[in-house]
Design a protein around this motif. Structure first.
Motif, PDB file in Angstrom:
ATOM      1  N   UNK A 238       0.829  -1.206   0.000  1.00 46.03           N
ATOM      2  CA  UNK A 238       0.000   0.000   0.000  1.00 46.03           C
ATOM      3  C   UNK A 238       0.867   1.261   0.000  1.00 46.03           C
ATOM      4  N   UNK A 239       1.957   1.260   0.760  1.00 47.31           N
ATOM      5  CA  UNK A 239       2.864   2.411   0.777  1.00 47.31           C
ATOM      6  C   UNK A 239       3.500   2.621  -0.590  1.00 47.31           C
ATOM      7  N   UNK A 240       3.830   1.524  -1.270  1.00 47.06           N
ATOM      8  CA  UNK A 240       4.389   1.634  -2.617  1.00 47.06           C
ATOM      9  C   UNK A 240       3.350   2.202  -3.585  1.00 47.06           C
ATOM     10  N   UNK A 241       2.095   1.746  -3.406  1.00 43.01           N
ATOM     11  CA  UNK A 241       0.998   2.245  -4.245  1.00 43.01           C
ATOM     12  C   UNK A 241       0.812   3.752  -4.047  1.00 43.01           C
ATOM     13  N   UNK A 242       0.787   4.199  -2.792  1.00 42.63           N
ATOM     14  CA  UNK A 242       0.648   5.629  -2.488  1.00 42.63           C
ATOM     15  C   UNK A 242       1.858   6.393  -3.003  1.00 42.63           C
ATOM     16  N   UNK A 243       3.031   5.811  -2.873  1.00 41.61           N
ATOM     17  CA  UNK A 243       4.266   6.476  -3.319  1.00 41.61           C
ATOM     18  C   UNK A 243       4.215   6.809  -4.806  1.00 41.61           C
ATOM     19  N   UNK A 244       3.758   5.853  -5.601  1.00 38.19           N
ATOM     20  CA  UNK A 244       3.700   6.085  -7.052  1.00 38.19           C
ATOM     21  C   UNK A 244       2.720   7.202  -7.401  1.00 38.19           C
ATOM     22  N   UNK A 245       1.566   7.232  -6.705  1.00 41.02           N
ATOM     23  CA  UNK A 245       0.606   8.313  -6.947  1.00 41.02           C
ATOM     24  C   UNK A 245       1.160   9.650  -6.449  1.00 41.02           C
ATOM     25  N   UNK A 246       1.802   9.626  -5.294  1.00 36.67           N
ATOM     26  CA  UNK A 246       2.377  10.844  -4.721  1.00 36.67           C
ATOM     27  C   UNK A 246       3.460  11.411  -5.627  1.00 36.67           C
ATOM     28  N   UNK A 247       4.232  10.537  -6.217  1.00 36.47           N
ATOM     29  CA  UNK A 247       5.298  10.943  -7.133  1.00 36.47           C
ATOM     30  C   UNK A 247       4.715  11.760  -8.284  1.00 36.47           C
TER      31      UNK A 247
ATOM     32  N   UNK B  33      -1.324  19.502  -2.274  1.00 43.09           N
ATOM     33  CA  UNK B  33      -0.786  18.153  -2.499  1.00 43.09           C
ATOM     34  C   UNK B  33      -1.682  17.098  -1.864  1.00 43.09           C
ATOM     35  N   UNK B  34      -2.163  17.369  -0.625  1.00 48.94           N
ATOM     36  CA  UNK B  34      -3.013  16.398   0.044  1.00 48.94           C
ATOM     37  C   UNK B  34      -4.293  16.114  -0.730  1.00 48.94           C
ATOM     38  N   UNK B  35      -4.964  17.166  -1.190  1.00 51.61           N
ATOM     39  CA  UNK B  35      -6.206  16.993  -1.946  1.00 51.61           C
ATOM     40  C   UNK B  35      -5.954  16.321  -3.287  1.00 51.61           C
ATOM     41  N   UNK B  36      -4.867  16.702  -3.949  1.00 54.53           N
ATOM     42  CA  UNK B  36      -4.527  16.074  -5.229  1.00 54.53           C
ATOM     43  C   UNK B  36      -4.231  14.590  -5.050  1.00 54.53           C
TER      44      UNK B  36
ATOM     45  N   UNK C 295       1.762   8.213   8.561  1.00 53.19           N
ATOM     46  CA  UNK C 295       2.319   9.164   7.588  1.00 53.19           C
ATOM     47  C   UNK C 295       1.401   9.421   6.396  1.00 53.19           C
ATOM     48  N   UNK C 296       0.692   8.402   5.934  1.00 52.67           N
ATOM     49  CA  UNK C 296      -0.147   8.581   4.749  1.00 52.67           C
ATOM     50  C   UNK C 296      -1.311   9.520   5.049  1.00 52.67           C
ATOM     51  N   UNK C 297      -1.897   9.419   6.241  1.00 47.37           N
ATOM     52  CA  UNK C 297      -2.992  10.319   6.599  1.00 47.37           C
ATOM     53  C   UNK C 297      -2.508  11.765   6.639  1.00 47.37           C
ATOM     54  N   UNK C 298      -1.299  11.984   7.117  1.00 50.94           N
ATOM     55  CA  UNK C 298      -0.759  13.340   7.144  1.00 50.94           C
ATOM     56  C   UNK C 298      -0.448  13.829   5.733  1.00 50.94           C
ATOM     57  N   UNK C 299       0.021  12.941   4.886  1.00 50.57           N
ATOM     58  CA  UNK C 299       0.265  13.326   3.497  1.00 50.57           C
ATOM     59  C   UNK C 299      -1.029  13.731   2.805  1.00 50.57           C
ATOM     60  N   UNK C 300      -2.108  13.055   3.135  1.00 57.07           N
ATOM     61  CA  UNK C 300      -3.420  13.387   2.560  1.00 57.07           C
ATOM     62  C   UNK C 300      -3.959  14.701   3.108  1.00 57.07           C
ATOM     63  N   UNK C 301      -3.329  15.210   4.171  1.00 55.46           N
ATOM     64  CA  UNK C 301      -3.770  16.467   4.785  1.00 55.46           C
ATOM     65  C   UNK C 301      -2.882  17.649   4.424  1.00 55.46           C
ATOM     66  N   UNK C 302      -1.849  17.423   3.599  1.00 52.12           N
ATOM     67  CA  UNK C 302      -0.958  18.524   3.213  1.00 52.12           C
ATOM     68  C   UNK C 302      -1.729  19.597   2.454  1.00 52.12           C
TER      69      UNK C 302
END
Length: 527
Positions: free
Chosen positions: A8-17, A380-383, A368-375
């Motif tokens: 799941x972290x890898x999946x989020x990482x690719x989208x975050x990238x 960035x978080x909304x995107x 960490x992922x929840x905080x990333x979604x709140x940036x």
């Protein structure tokens, strides 16, 4: 960590990238920012060197590294290095061969005024005093500053660290910098005056010799670091009785070299650390606490201590977590080690600040992922949230939600395009302004023969980009680009001067030369 969580972290990482690309951290935008700032450095150094004396200009920090986004509104850190007064570590190091070559002088070593690094029991590691050694020959003075000489506690003649900053126009003093443009609608511009020592200091010898398991920085890069030397910026240790006499050692050229060579994952990891600092730490902790420089230091140490294969797109979140873990340990202990001089701490916060920042980072590490979604920075978080939602099958989404998501991404891309447009416009405008200044300088003499000589000398210098790169300590590729920007203007101006001479002196044989230079300049894409 279970396989499901890791996947799941890898999946989020690719989208975050990909989201960070849209937010302004793509390789194209990064390279464009670097090119504009570093080419501008070379042009500014040429202008200042000719008009104001021997001053080299360096842009450090987010702007020259490209480590900023439209929403960060990062400061511009511009170092003005006054090279007329070189710094040496010891008297055994004193030599003026380079100075004689550079200025075309034939003075002896006793003729120049220079500084010696002075370290004693009153000076903390990472700082020094600059003892002034007066030369016989009176050097030309720069109107931007004057040297203030003072006796230190041991009776040595040293210069105060306020002598240059106080002479500059500014809105406020910020450490070693004079901050200007401190008003709404403008990016803060920090001017940092400095001196330079061409030799790597012995106090930082450990950096060059320490063993690195994963080869970062590389041997070649470390060799370049030694050749860059160091700067001395006007700020003393806050707890020292002689802080007004102390100068801090700065490794800004080395730091910039590392930042320019970060791979995309390392670069985006640093961007995320800065966003976390702005959205979650700075917003909750009063005063100065976690800084961008400390985030950068955590990236440096993390890269040195991990295998290069870790720093890939699918590990972006994991790499971010690693850096946050390191920062948490450091700040909890109240000691963040300088990358180039580990015994020196770059943490300045109180125990209360340490506790507050540690608690915030600890909360982020728990989810960490929840905080990333709140940036909030650059949305960035909304995107990221909308990017992850698109993975749901189309049949499970309402049409209006899909359209809303598409509109959100279009608006983010529009903001980025406007930012890049302003970047290109500013670069073109600044380049034209500096070219006009150079043309005014080489054409200021009323005597046409003198104007021709001035043009010829500057054109010859600009064509020797290797020499320019060594003198300015700027990357060769950016020096070449700067030269390509300026040469067409100088060539057409030079051709015009030669054409004027051919009209005034028909037998001078300059007509063909004039036409050749005019054609060369006009055929360039920069005109």
């Amino acid at each position: 960590m279970s396989n499901n969580i890791r996947e799941y972290m890898a999946h989020v990482s690719r989208h975050l990238f990909k989201v960070l690309d849209i937010a302004g951290a793509s390789e194209y935008v990064r390279n464009t920012r670097q090119q504009c700032e570093l080419v501008g450095d070379v042009l500014a150094s040429l202008t200042y060197g000719i008009e104001e004396g021997d001053v080299a200009i360096y842009t450090f920090g987010s702007m020259s590294e490209g480590t900023t986004t439209p929403g960060m509104n990062s400061d511009t850190d511009t170092m003005m290095c006054f090279q007329l007064y070189p710094v040496f570590e010891t008297k055994a190091d004193v030599t003026f061969e380079d100075m004689n070559t550079k200025y075309g002088k034939k003075y002896g070593d006793n003729d120049y005024t220079y500084f010696l690094m002075l370290n004693d029991g009153e000076t903390p590691i990472g700082f020094c005093k600059l003892e002034i050694i007066l030369g016989i020959v009176m050097e030309p003075t720069n109107p931007n500053f004057s040297l203030h000489v003072c006796m230190d506690i041991n009776g040595r003649c040293v210069i105060t660290n306020s002598c240059m900053v106080d002479a500059m126009d500014q809105d406020e003093r910020n450490g070693p910098a004079a901050t200007t443009y401190k008003r709404p609608g403008f990016t803060d511009l920090d001017y940092i005056p400095s001196f330079r020592c061409a030799k790597w200091p012995s106090v930082a010898e450990e950096f060059l010799t320490r063993k690195r398991k994963y080869g970062f920085p590389s041997t070649d890069m470390a060799a370049d670091f030694a050749s860059f030397g160091i700067f001395f910026v006007p700020t003393g240790h806050s707890d020292s009785l002689e802080k007004h006499l102390q100068w801090r050692l700065s490794f800004s050229l080395q730091e910039r070299k590392i930042m320019l060579n970060l791979n995309p994952t390392q670069f985006k990891c640093y961007i995320l650390l800065k966003m976390i600092k702005e959205d979650f730490v700075k917003a909750a902790v009063p005063g100065k606490s976690l800084t961008s420089y400390q985030c950068k230091t955590s990236i440096f140490w993390s890269i040195e201590k991990t295998h290069p294969s870790i720093w890939v797109e699918s590990n972006l979140v994991a790499c971010l977590v690693k850096c946050l873990h390191l920062l948490k340990i450091w700040i909890r202990n109240g000691f963040v080690p300088n990358f180039f001089m580990p015994p020196v701490s770059i943490w300045k916060g109180s125990k209360a600040i340490c506790k507050m920042v540690t608690c915030i980072i600890d909360s982020i590490l728990k989810d960490p992922i929840e905080y990333l979604l709140s940036l909030k920075c650059d949305r960035v978080g909304s995107l990221l949230r909308r990017s992850l939602e698109t993975c749901i099958e189309v049949g499970q989404k309402r049409q209006e939600e899909t359209e809303k998501s598409d509109n959100y991404f279009r608006e983010a891309k529009r903001t980025l395009h406007l930012s890049v447009h302003r970047l290109h416009y500013s670069f073109s405008s600044d380049t034209s302004h500096m070219c006009v200044g150079l043309l005014h300088h080489v054409s200021s003499d009323d005597d046409i023969d003198s104007c021709i000589v001035n043009h010829r000398g500057l054109i010859s210098f600009l064509r020797n980009t290797t020499k320019m790169s060594k003198l300015m300590f700027q990357p060769l590729n950016y020096v070449q680009q700067a030269s390509e920007c300026v040469l067409p203007f100088l060539l057409t101006s030079y051709g015009s001067q030669l054409a004027s001479k051919s009209l005034l002196q028909p037998n001078a044989g300059t007509h063909e030369q004039a036409m050749a230079h005019l054609k060369t300049g006009q055929h360039s894409g920069y005109l």
